[in-house]
Structures are given as C-alpha cells and as structure tokens.
Design a protein around this motif. Structure first.
Motif, PDB file in Angstrom:
ATOM      1  N   ARG A  31       0.826  -1.199   0.000  1.00 47.22           N
ATOM      2  CA  ARG A  31       0.000   0.000   0.000  1.00 47.22           C
ATOM      3  C   ARG A  31       0.867   1.259   0.000  1.00 47.22           C
ATOM      4  N   HIS A  32       0.271   2.348  -0.402  1.00 49.37           N
ATOM      5  CA  HIS A  32       0.958   3.638  -0.451  1.00 49.37           C
ATOM      6  C   HIS A  32       1.335   4.082   0.968  1.00 49.37           C
ATOM      7  N   TRP A  33       2.426   4.860   1.066  1.00 53.54           N
ATOM      8  CA  TRP A  33       2.864   5.317   2.386  1.00 53.54           C
ATOM      9  C   TRP A  33       1.833   6.194   3.064  1.00 53.54           C
ATOM     10  N   ALA A  34       0.862   6.715   2.302  1.00 54.46           N
ATOM     11  CA  ALA A  34      -0.168   7.564   2.896  1.00 54.46           C
ATOM     12  C   ALA A  34      -1.001   6.818   3.926  1.00 54.46           C
ATOM     13  N   VAL A  35      -1.026   5.486   3.861  1.00 50.06           N
ATOM     14  CA  VAL A  35      -1.782   4.713   4.825  1.00 50.06           C
ATOM     15  C   VAL A  35      -1.189   4.843   6.228  1.00 50.06           C
ATOM     16  N   GLY A 131      -0.960  10.319  -5.388  1.00 51.49           N
ATOM     17  CA  GLY A 131      -0.641   9.225  -6.303  1.00 51.49           C
ATOM     18  C   GLY A 131      -1.067   7.861  -5.827  1.00 51.49           C
ATOM     19  N   TYR A 132      -2.293   7.728  -5.299  1.00 50.30           N
ATOM     20  CA  TYR A 132      -2.796   6.412  -4.919  1.00 50.30           C
ATOM     21  C   TYR A 132      -4.289   6.339  -5.229  1.00 50.30           C
ATOM     22  N   GLY A 133      -4.792   5.128  -5.286  1.00 53.24           N
ATOM     23  CA  GLY A 133      -6.206   4.886  -5.560  1.00 53.24           C
ATOM     24  C   GLY A 133      -6.612   3.547  -4.997  1.00 53.24           C
ATOM     25  N   GLY A 134      -7.796   3.089  -5.372  1.00 48.26           N
ATOM     26  CA  GLY A 134      -8.292   1.822  -4.846  1.00 48.26           C
ATOM     27  C   GLY A 134      -9.230   1.150  -5.816  1.00 48.26           C
ATOM     28  N   PHE A 135      -9.608  -0.093  -5.465  1.00 44.70           N
ATOM     29  CA  PHE A 135     -10.478  -0.903  -6.310  1.00 44.70           C
ATOM     30  C   PHE A 135     -11.575  -1.522  -5.460  1.00 44.70           C
ATOM     31  N   ARG A 136     -12.690  -1.770  -6.107  1.00 42.87           N
ATOM     32  CA  ARG A 136     -13.774  -2.537  -5.500  1.00 42.87           C
ATOM     33  C   ARG A 136     -14.078  -3.706  -6.425  1.00 42.87           C
ATOM     34  N   PHE A 137     -13.941  -4.937  -5.885  1.00 41.24           N
ATOM     35  CA  PHE A 137     -14.220  -6.146  -6.647  1.00 41.24           C
ATOM     36  C   PHE A 137     -15.586  -6.682  -6.237  1.00 41.24           C
ATOM     37  N   PRO A 153      -0.479   2.427  -4.751  1.00 42.24           N
ATOM     38  CA  PRO A 153       0.262   3.392  -5.570  1.00 42.24           C
ATOM     39  C   PRO A 153       0.163   3.058  -7.049  1.00 42.24           C
ATOM     40  N   ASP A 154       0.213   4.108  -7.877  1.00 43.11           N
ATOM     41  CA  ASP A 154       0.136   3.933  -9.331  1.00 43.11           C
ATOM     42  C   ASP A 154      -1.073   3.083  -9.687  1.00 43.11           C
ATOM     43  N   ALA A 155      -2.217   3.440  -9.108  1.00 41.24           N
ATOM     44  CA  ALA A 155      -3.408   2.607  -9.242  1.00 41.24           C
ATOM     45  C   ALA A 155      -3.919   2.559 -10.678  1.00 41.24           C
ATOM     46  N   LYS A 156      -3.727   3.628 -11.448  1.00 45.44           N
ATOM     47  CA  LYS A 156      -4.216   3.621 -12.829  1.00 45.44           C
ATOM     48  C   LYS A 156      -3.493   2.560 -13.655  1.00 45.44           C
ATOM     49  N   THR A 157      -2.189   2.405 -13.466  1.00 45.83           N
ATOM     50  CA  THR A 157      -1.445   1.368 -14.177  1.00 45.83           C
ATOM     51  C   THR A 157      -1.926  -0.023 -13.758  1.00 45.83           C
ATOM     52  N   ILE A 158      -2.166  -0.212 -12.460  1.00 43.23           N
ATOM     53  CA  ILE A 158      -2.663  -1.502 -11.972  1.00 43.23           C
ATOM     54  C   ILE A 158      -4.047  -1.779 -12.541  1.00 43.23           C
ATOM     55  N   TYR A 159      -4.866  -0.744 -12.630  1.00 48.92           N
ATOM     56  CA  TYR A 159      -6.196  -0.914 -13.210  1.00 48.92           C
ATOM     57  C   TYR A 159      -6.105  -1.368 -14.667  1.00 48.92           C
ATOM     58  N   ASP A 160      -5.197  -0.777 -15.430  1.00 47.80           N
ATOM     59  CA  ASP A 160      -5.018  -1.184 -16.828  1.00 47.80           C
ATOM     60  C   ASP A 160      -4.551  -2.634 -16.929  1.00 47.80           C
ATOM     61  N   GLN A 161      -3.653  -3.047 -16.032  1.00 47.55           N
ATOM     62  CA  GLN A 161      -3.147  -4.422 -16.074  1.00 47.55           C
ATOM     63  C   GLN A 161      -4.238  -5.429 -15.713  1.00 47.55           C
TER      64      GLN A 161
END
Length: 216
Positions: A31-35, A131-137, A153-161
């Motif tokens: 997780r991002h250091w913001a946590v 620079g962080y985000g999240g997902f709901r499955f 972190p870099d959640a948009k790239t993870i979302y694309d993958q």
C-alpha cells in the motif's frame, strides 16, 4: 524475464511463498505510504508526551514510569502499523487475486479472476495529489477481505493491467475459446472423419479376386 510495470522489483519472500511454482505476479504492490499518516497522527503526539514525562522530573518515579509506559506503548503502536504496511501485499496473477495481511496471525485472501463480475476504480482528490487509488471487486460469493482494496500506488497502471487480464483483446485469445478459457459455443466443431470411430472404409482393389467370397 522482466516483470511488467506496476509489479515490485522483487517479490518478498513472505509474499512469494503464496504463489504456485508456475505462477508469476503481474501486479505485486504494498500500500501507499499515505496509509501510515493516520497512525502517525495518533501515535507521534503520544510518543512526544511520553518523552516529555520522562524528562520533566527525572527524580519522580511516578512520572518517569508513566512516561516510560506511554512512550513504549506509542512506539509499539507505530511499529505495529509499519509492520502491517510492510507485510500486506496485493498480488495479481493471470489466474487469481491475492491479498496477504496480518502480523501476528497471517491471512491470505484469494479470489479467482474468472469469478470477478465487476471492477470499480476509485481515486479521491487526496489520492490524485499523492498518487494512490483503490479498487472494488464484486463477484458471486465474494470474499469480504477482497471486496475493497485501498491505498494502492500507481493505481491507474494496476487498473489497466487487471483490465487487460479480465478482458483480453481478440488477438490475445486463443482460437475457439472465450475469456475464461472454455470452448466458444459459437464456433462450429471440426468435421469428424467418415465412419464415426476414426476408421476409414475401403473398397475392393481393382483386378484382385479374393479366394474368399465377401459376405453381405
């Protein structure tokens, strides 16, 4: 082999042991250091108070003991938060999604990719700045531990993958199979050879007369 962008440079020994021998992590993120901001806001002031009690009157046993207990408790709280941040990994392979967590009691939540019915990408205003985000499955019989993943972190790239794994392009799919690897029902089956059992019937050879008459 170079790991795709979005995966950590190396799988930690703790996270890597939950993968199968032939399985490779497409996404491997802490997780991002913001946590750690919220535990820091809570724990650092308490630590300051404990250190102040230790120094305000060194000759006073009560204030010194109280300051020591407060400081040790605050350090333990901050250390536990950092340890949880270090241990928790979000892993995505071509088969499943995994989330490892737990310092004292280890927990690994797993969800097959083929069971995911909906993926929601979330990014708050603060997340956009840091620079962080999240997902709901969402899935049938979903695991609550994997229903929502935050502070990536870099959640948009993870979302694309993840989207690329859930919805592969037509050229990436194997012929005759749909997204989950099952045969495509719209594809006509290949014609079977005559005879039904794989054997070919043969006629008489011209010019050859057998000693044994053929039975009808």
């Amino acid at each position: 082999m170079t790991r795709p962008r979005g995966a950590s440079s190396a799988l930690g020994r703790d996270a890597g042991r939950y993968l199968l021998p032939d399985e490779e992590a497409v996404v491997n993120q802490r997780r991002h250091w913001a946590v750690l901001v919220r535990p820091g806001v809570r724990g650092v002031p308490v630590l300051v108070v404990g250190v102040w009690l230790l120094q305000v009157d060194p000759g006073n046993r009560f204030s010194t003991l109280l300051g020591l207990l407060v400081a040790v408790g605050a350090l333990g709280y901050l250390g536990f938060a950092v340890a949880e941040w270090w241990i928790r990994h979000f892993l995505v392979t071509r088969r499943r999604v995994l989330l490892t967590s737990g310092v004292v009691v280890r927990k690994v939540a797993v969800m097959p990719l083929r069971r995911i019915t909906d993926l929601t990408y979330q990014e708050t205003l603060v997340g956009q700045l840091l620079g962080y985000g999240g997902f709901r499955f969402e899935s049938a019989g979903q695991d609550q531990a994997l229903s929502q993943i935050t502070y990536l972190p870099d959640a948009k790239t993870i979302y694309d993958q993840i989207s690329g794994l859930l919805f592969p392009s037509d050229g990436a799919r194997r012929g005759g199979e749909d997204e989950d690897g099952s045969p495509d029902p719209t594809r006509a089956p290949a014609p079977r050879p005559a005879g039904g059992d794989g054997r070919h019937s043969t006629g008489p050879i011209p010019g050859f007369r057998s000693r044994y008459p053929r039975t009808r």
